[in-house]
Motif scaffolding. Sequence first.
Motif, PDB file in Angstrom:
ATOM      1  N   UNK A 282       0.839  -1.194   0.000  1.00  0.00           N
ATOM      2  CA  UNK A 282       0.000   0.000   0.000  1.00  0.00           C
ATOM      3  C   UNK A 282       0.875   1.245   0.000  1.00  0.00           C
ATOM      4  N   UNK A 283       0.372   2.261  -0.683  1.00  0.00           N
ATOM      5  CA  UNK A 283       1.071   3.549  -0.731  1.00  0.00           C
ATOM      6  C   UNK A 283       0.110   4.634  -0.264  1.00  0.00           C
ATOM      7  N   UNK A 290       3.672  14.480   2.026  1.00  0.00           N
ATOM      8  CA  UNK A 290       4.396  13.340   2.587  1.00  0.00           C
ATOM      9  C   UNK A 290       3.822  12.029   2.047  1.00  0.00           C
ATOM     10  N   UNK A 291       4.666  10.989   2.024  1.00  0.00           N
ATOM     11  CA  UNK A 291       4.258   9.672   1.548  1.00  0.00           C
ATOM     12  C   UNK A 291       4.682   8.610   2.552  1.00  0.00           C
ATOM     13  N   UNK A 292       3.929   7.488   2.527  1.00  0.00           N
ATOM     14  CA  UNK A 292       4.211   6.417   3.484  1.00  0.00           C
ATOM     15  C   UNK A 292       3.818   5.090   2.841  1.00  0.00           C
ATOM     16  N   UNK A 293       4.696   4.098   2.922  1.00  0.00           N
ATOM     17  CA  UNK A 293       4.446   2.785   2.322  1.00  0.00           C
ATOM     18  C   UNK A 293       4.253   1.731   3.404  1.00  0.00           C
ATOM     19  N   UNK A 323       2.860  12.268   9.400  1.00  0.00           N
ATOM     20  CA  UNK A 323       1.721  12.953  10.019  1.00  0.00           C
ATOM     21  C   UNK A 323       2.041  14.370  10.471  1.00  0.00           C
ATOM     22  N   UNK A 324       3.198  14.871  10.149  1.00  0.00           N
ATOM     23  CA  UNK A 324       3.546  16.219  10.593  1.00  0.00           C
ATOM     24  C   UNK A 324       4.164  17.019   9.451  1.00  0.00           C
ATOM     25  N   UNK A 332      -5.049   6.484  -0.533  1.00  0.00           N
ATOM     26  CA  UNK A 332      -4.505   5.135  -0.380  1.00  0.00           C
ATOM     27  C   UNK A 332      -4.663   4.398  -1.706  1.00  0.00           C
ATOM     28  N   UNK A 333      -3.589   3.780  -2.172  1.00  0.00           N
ATOM     29  CA  UNK A 333      -3.648   2.939  -3.356  1.00  0.00           C
ATOM     30  C   UNK A 333      -2.582   1.856  -3.238  1.00  0.00           C
TER      31      UNK A 333
END
Length: 512
Positions: A282-283, A290-293, A323-324, A332-333
């Motif tokens: 998930x990405x 900001x991005x998070x995997x 988150x900051x 979400x994808x």
Amino acid sequence: MEAGKIYLFVSNHLGVDLDSLTLKLMDDYDSQILGTIEVAGGLANNQSHDDSLSLAGKTIHNQCSVILEGHSPGGELGPGEYYLETTVSFSDSLSVSHAQAKIPPFTKTLSREVTSDDSSIVTSALIKSGQLSLSIENHTDLEAQLLIRCPDLLHQGEGQTASRFLLPRESVELNYPLEGYELQPEGEEIPQSISVNLRAELPGSGEELRDFDQNDSVTASVEISELVFSEVTGRPKPTPVEFEPQTEILDLPEGLEQMHLTSAELYLTIYNDADFPADLQLHLSGDNGKEFDISGRIEAKTLPHQARKTTIVKGEQELADFLNPFPDEVTVQGQAIFNPDYEGGHISQEHGIYGEIEIRSPLSFAILDTAEMEMDIEEVDGEWEEADRLKRGEVTAEIENHLPVGAQVTIYIGEVGSDTIYTHPSTITIGPLRLSAAEVDEFGLATGCSQNSFQESLTRQQLRIFDNDLLYVAKRIVLFPTEAQGGVSIQSDDYLKIEATAELSVELGGED
């Protein structure tokens, strides 16, 4: 004739030598000479000669004769039997390009294989949609009875069969829907294939002569459309399933845009209702840039009729940057790769993978900059005396702060119930009133409260606002930055209490 030979054999038993000998093959139907053979040097007594003629390109009928022409120098003949022996035979292989003949009954069998280019191995599968298409051409002057059989496609336990009568020179396109059929390919070798067998029975022409060409035949081509299965047993190849991008709004109290969460956790809960595990990727991307995997193995279910739950938790340190500042929206994808280990099992259209993402925080945060919040505007309904009879007025506010952060409160009393209450010229502004943070323990939790009060007299101009039967009260709260980057934690029983009263003096007959 397309190809073939006729063999001629001659043996001299005339009792004398032949110094010349010619053999001519004649078609008895039209007396046409099909070929001539000259025996070099003739043929001596009691000697034989064999030769052949090519029939390619020639037209022959049912009966042929051999004409012998020769010369003998003569000789003395004693008593006995004298003759020339001839034998004619066809070669074992004859190819006819065109013929007119009485055609006997015959059967032509065709077998076609439709091969899958997929690396999945199917033991059995229930077809939800798909179609078997056959293109059949009868290139003969004979009728044909066609029988079609597909042993790998079962309906009610029996292989799929169909029949069709074909007229001479008829071409047909046959389409058979496969919904509800069960596919059971033979063998588990890759690539797998589906067999289609066709049997064409031609009754012949009886006593009637029919034209027949070398290209006359019954031909067939087979196609199977893309098959969609409602359930499959076998060993599916690792298959990616894409998730469409989905955007969610994160709802934070207005004014806390500068809040820095310090104890947030992300919980990804996935339910898998299939016999196969899946590798999840998930990405997450926020509108804060900001991005998070997130990735992990989603285990296969182990109990029938019960999806298996897998939870992936990401903690404060991993989420801190994403988150900051806190995003307003998160998209979400990603994808899940089913059966990544290429194992066997069963899957149906009722099975699936689904889940939810939850960001939890005990509202433990650090405020890096002043955070301003505007509370809901409240209505105050009352029967006020006429403003010209109001002599004096006084507003008192008492505020109690049980929050571990410093705060500032401003109260607005106005005659408009919209955001313009903060700037309207008739609005009465009380404050701002500042309160220090409540005392906190070593964990950043409030252990007491701070208090402050405010009292302000109203001018005669301000008193005119009480001419309205309905007044509005708004509150603007400012939270000040926390002293420590580690932040503080707000508990469910923390509060900011605001009490405000207005005391009015009315003139009655010259007295208050």
